[in-house]
Design a protein around this motif. Structure first.
Motif, PDB file in Angstrom:
ATOM      1  N   ASP A 470       0.828  -1.199   0.000  1.00 10.54           N
ATOM      2  CA  ASP A 470       0.000   0.000   0.000  1.00 10.54           C
ATOM      3  C   ASP A 470       0.870   1.260   0.000  1.00 10.54           C
ATOM      4  O   ASP A 470       2.004   1.247   0.481  1.00 10.54           O
ATOM      5  CB  ASP A 470      -0.873   0.033   1.258  1.00 10.54           C
ATOM      6  N   GLY A 472       1.038   4.716   1.749  1.00  9.75           N
ATOM      7  CA  GLY A 472       0.514   5.506   2.849  1.00  9.75           C
ATOM      8  C   GLY A 472       0.695   6.991   2.606  1.00  9.75           C
ATOM      9  O   GLY A 472       1.235   7.413   1.566  1.00  9.75           O
ATOM     10  N   PRO A 473       0.292   7.819   3.541  1.00  9.91           N
ATOM     11  CA  PRO A 473       0.381   9.273   3.346  1.00  9.91           C
ATOM     12  C   PRO A 473       1.809   9.766   3.156  1.00  9.91           C
ATOM     13  O   PRO A 473       2.054  10.697   2.379  1.00  9.91           O
ATOM     14  CB  PRO A 473      -0.256   9.848   4.611  1.00  9.91           C
ATOM     15  N   ALA A 474       2.778   9.174   3.866  1.00  9.93           N
ATOM     16  CA  ALA A 474       4.163   9.604   3.692  1.00  9.93           C
ATOM     17  C   ALA A 474       4.675   9.232   2.310  1.00  9.93           C
ATOM     18  O   ALA A 474       5.445   9.979   1.690  1.00  9.93           O
ATOM     19  CB  ALA A 474       5.046   8.976   4.767  1.00  9.93           C
ATOM     20  N   THR A 475       4.258   8.081   1.801  1.00  6.39           N
ATOM     21  CA  THR A 475       4.636   7.668   0.455  1.00  6.39           C
ATOM     22  C   THR A 475       4.081   8.643  -0.572  1.00  6.39           C
ATOM     23  O   THR A 475       4.778   9.057  -1.510  1.00  6.39           O
ATOM     24  CB  THR A 475       4.102   6.255   0.167  1.00  6.39           C
ATOM     25  N   LYS A 476       2.832   9.018  -0.392  1.00  6.17           N
ATOM     26  CA  LYS A 476       2.208   9.948  -1.328  1.00  6.17           C
ATOM     27  C   LYS A 476       2.855  11.328  -1.252  1.00  6.17           C
ATOM     28  O   LYS A 476       3.018  12.009  -2.273  1.00  6.17           O
ATOM     29  CB  LYS A 476       0.712  10.024  -1.044  1.00  6.17           C
ATOM     30  N   ALA A 477       3.245  11.735  -0.040  1.00  3.47           N
ATOM     31  CA  ALA A 477       3.903  13.026   0.117  1.00  3.47           C
ATOM     32  C   ALA A 477       5.256  13.029  -0.584  1.00  3.47           C
ATOM     33  O   ALA A 477       5.624  13.999  -1.265  1.00  3.47           O
ATOM     34  CB  ALA A 477       4.070  13.361   1.599  1.00  3.47           C
ATOM     35  N   ASP A 523       2.735   2.569   9.283  1.00  3.98           N
ATOM     36  CA  ASP A 523       1.430   3.216   9.183  1.00  3.98           C
ATOM     37  C   ASP A 523       1.464   4.418   8.256  1.00  3.98           C
ATOM     38  O   ASP A 523       0.450   4.766   7.636  1.00  3.98           O
ATOM     39  CB  ASP A 523       0.920   3.628  10.564  1.00  3.98           C
ATOM     40  N   ARG A 524       2.619   5.063   8.136  1.00  8.65           N
ATOM     41  CA  ARG A 524       2.731   6.248   7.288  1.00  8.65           C
ATOM     42  C   ARG A 524       3.149   5.912   5.861  1.00  8.65           C
ATOM     43  O   ARG A 524       2.701   6.546   4.914  1.00  8.65           O
ATOM     44  CB  ARG A 524       3.745   7.227   7.891  1.00  8.65           C
ATOM     45  N   GLY A 527       0.319   2.129   4.990  1.00  9.83           N
ATOM     46  CA  GLY A 527      -1.066   1.918   5.395  1.00  9.83           C
ATOM     47  C   GLY A 527      -1.209   0.697   6.270  1.00  9.83           C
ATOM     48  O   GLY A 527      -0.645   0.617   7.363  1.00  9.83           O
TER      49      GLY A 527
END
Length: 687
Positions: A470, A472-477, A523-524, A527
């Protein structure tokens, strides 16, 4: 997280046209009738003359009207393929179930009678024929008990009950092998002494899985558990925690009935119950009963969530493969022959004598046949290996399976020893020393894993799943900052490190690398999945930065496994220079003997903050020509003016000249073709 679609092969079957699913279960006592009895699981031969707990073979037979299959789990350390082939042939005659539809596995308890020769112990001659007869009896009895049935699956996280037992030793703390060589770079239980090691050699598998079979009206028939934990250890003749768990399931689910509880062995070659990451004074020290009851508590919560289906079909496939043994060369064979000649007819008394004898056995045999199977009941997949299989291999198989629910049973249909992933053979340890306990060819692990995955494709009628985690938000950032190169380092194996930037600038793993360890901030970054990272064991990640020169940024997460004060440079983790050497125009970033960041580029800059061992930290190097800034966890750690670097070759986990390589993990390595602003550097912190 992989989102799985049910394979077309069983979605297209109309339930009303499918024959009724049936199942039966049985438990047969296989406690030795004659004592004392040989017990294997150790280096040397030993007899046991007392029974602590009785031992059993537990069986399930299931069918859909067209195909019948049997699953047997026996309280045995290991059972050889020839013995099991004989048992299967007899069972096939008595039941009509073809031999290649029979799965027979061992729990790997180390306190049960020996049925297979291994290391210093031979099979007990009185027990082997008795065991063969009882394995057949279990299958026959389970088949006779078949009734209309339904089946369901559940999985729970039991991470507190399993941990890595193989740890990587420091490069200056090698241990000696039985052949007199200082070759052991990783071995079992070395994590007990923290100063000797740099970290674990692989991931654990925390899945406690349950396959529950009931009558069509909901009466329990059997529950098959699967868990990756090597064994607990018990006295006298004992079924270990496998037997206690099996009986515990029955007592908790159907105390007055005839339900059969079963615990099968997951991929546990490098797994044990003691978590060496925890300081010794803080480690739990449960009894075998306390351990089992805690595992049962988790199992029962999962069991309560199971949903059942009766409209399922059954499929099974088998592949027999001939694999070579790693036979001794002429020098080692002559060494072994001298030692064995001196022993005469007596048993081996030392590891050196044990392994000398094993060399002669491997030389005589040269190769062997192994069996790999896959079984499907509805949307549940069961894959097998005949080995002591590492957790990472089981994770590979389950991740690739086309089916949504999966278990992997090891030491099934044979006892062909440890199969470390190929990269681990160079690190030594008894799991790699050539013997019947670990004698298969170096490439056995990928061959067996691929065979299991291919068989799962066969029984499901669908292709394997592409592997991925997945975002996560840190990956997308991080992706939003548009890196020019980005290696997430989530690979199960090398040599390719995939570039996630979209620019196809893949890296190459060189030398010793352990894969798929826990990475930072799952988690960051991932996910619901576990973020993954490689551990460098004298190896590197090599790539080319191409035209990324002048202004650029290098960002990564690091986890140092070396204690400070061991060497002048604890380890170099980033190096931009010509391969096999250093130049006046390269740059190198590492950690010094005080645990502080150090940047070398013509001259050196040193940070002021000590980086704790075994702790994830984020480092960013920002270049604007000759101006350089280095950030630690988003805060400026050092800056200065150093000669600009435009060399395309780049290395992570080791320096260009291989000096003082990184002994630890790296993750989420990204290179940007611009100098990031301070606020952009802060965005890399995965907060």
């Amino acid at each position: 997280m992989i989102h799985r679609l049910l394979p077309l092969a069983f979605l297209l079957v109309v339930p009303s046209l499918r024959a009724e699913f049936q199942a039966g279960a049985a438990v047969v006592d296989i406690t030795p009738p004659k004592l004392p009895v040989l017990v294997n699981g150790g280096m040397l031969s030993r007899y046991v003359d007392k029974i602590n707990t009785r031992i059993h073979a537990r069986a399930i037979v299931a069918g859909d009207g067209k195909t019948q299959v049997a699953i047997v789990v026996a309280d045995s350390c290991m059972m050889g393929r020839p013995l099991l082939d004989e048992a299967k042939a007899i069972a096939a005659q008595k039941t009509g179930i073809p031999p290649d539809r029979l799965l027979i596995s061992a729990t790997h308890a180390h306190s049960v009678p020996s049925s297979m020769g291994c290391l210093g112990t031979e099979p007990d001659p009185d027990y082997v024929p008795f065991l063969k007869e009882k394995l057949v009896e279990a299958i026959v009895t389970a088949q006779k008990a078949m009734v209309p049935a339904r089946i369901g699956f559940a999985k729970a996280n039991a991470a507190e009950f399993t941990a890595l037992r193989q740890w990587i030793r420091r490069p200056d703390k090698l241990a000696e092998d039985p052949f007199g060589n200082m070759s052991v770079r990783a071995n079992m239980h070395s994590g007990r002494i923290w100063d000797d090691v740099t970290g674990e050699s692989g991931p654990e598998d925390p899945d406690l899985s349950l396959i529950s079979v009931q009558t069509k009206d909901g009466k329990p028939l059997a529950v098959l558990g699967n868990f990756s934990m090597h064994y607990f250890g018990d006295k006298d003749i004992s079924a270990d925690y496998f037997g206690l768990f099996s009986e515990g399931l029955k007592q908790r689910i159907d105390p007055q009935g005839k339900m059969v509880g079963i615990m099968s062995h997951g991929c546990s070659g490098d797994i044990y119950r003691v978590d060496y990451k925890v300081p010794e004074k803080d480690r739990p020290k449960p009894t075998i009963d306390e351990y089992t009851q805690g595992l049962l508590d988790i199992a029962m919560k999962a069991y309560a969530s199971i949903q059942y289906r009766h409209d399922v079909d059954v499929a099974m496939a088998e592949k027999r493969m001939t694999l070579n043994y790693r036979v001794p060369d002429k020098q080692r064979l002559e060494w072994a022959q001298r030692i064995v000649a001196e022993m005469g007819d007596r048993l081996a008394k030392t590891p050196t004598e044990v392994y000398a004898r094993e060399q002669i056995i491997l030389h005589e045999r040269q190769q062997t046949e192994i069996v790999v199977q896959a079984l499907r009941i509805g949307d549940i997949g069961i894959a097998t290996t005949p080995n002591e299989t590492y957790a990472i291999t089981g994770l590979k198989i389950k991740a690739a399976s086309p089916l949504p629910n999966n278990i992997v049973i090891e030491l099934a249909n044979g006892g062909d020893g440890y199969i470390p992933p190929p990269e681990m053979h160079a690190w030594g340890g008894y799991n790699t020393w050539a013997a019947r306990s670990a004698g298969l060819e170096v490439m056995a692990e990928p061959k067996i894993a691929q065979a299991a995955i291919s068989l799962l494709e066969t029984v499901s009628g669908a292709p394997r799943q592409p592997y991925g985690l997945d975002a996560g938000p840190a990956t997308k950032a991080l992706a939003g900052l548009k890196p020019a190169l980005w290696w997430r380092l989530n690979e199960f194996s090398g040599p390719l490190a995939s570039d996630e930037s979209g620019h196809q600038r893949h890296g190459t793993y060189e030398g010793g690398v352990a894969y798929y360890l826990d990475g930072p901030h799952s988690d960051r970054f991932c996910g619901q999945d576990v973020n993954r990272a490689p551990h460098f064991v004298g190896g590197r990640l090599a790539a080319s930065l191409g035209d990324v020169t002048g202004n650029y940024t290098v960002s990564l997460w690091l986890w140092n496994g070396m204690p400070n004060q061991v060497r002048d440079i604890t380890g170099w983790f980033y190096s931009r220079d010509h391969n096999h050497g250093t130049s006046a125009y390269g740059e190198h970033l590492g950690v010094d003997r005080q645990g502080r960041l150090v940047l070398l580029a013509g001259r050196s800059l040193t940070g002021k903050t000590e980086i704790p061992r075994w702790t994830w930290k984020q480092v960013t190097l920002v270049r604007e020509g000759s101006q350089v800034r280095v950030y630690l966890d988003g805060k400026l750690e050092m800056e200065g003016e150093l000669p600009a670097c435009s060399i395309p070759s780049v290395f992570f986990g080791g320096r260009s000249d291989h000096d003082s390589g990184w002994e630890g993990r790296l993750d989420e390595v990204a290179v940007f073709d611009r100098a990031l602003r301070a606020e952009e550097v802060a965005a890399l912190q995965a907060k």
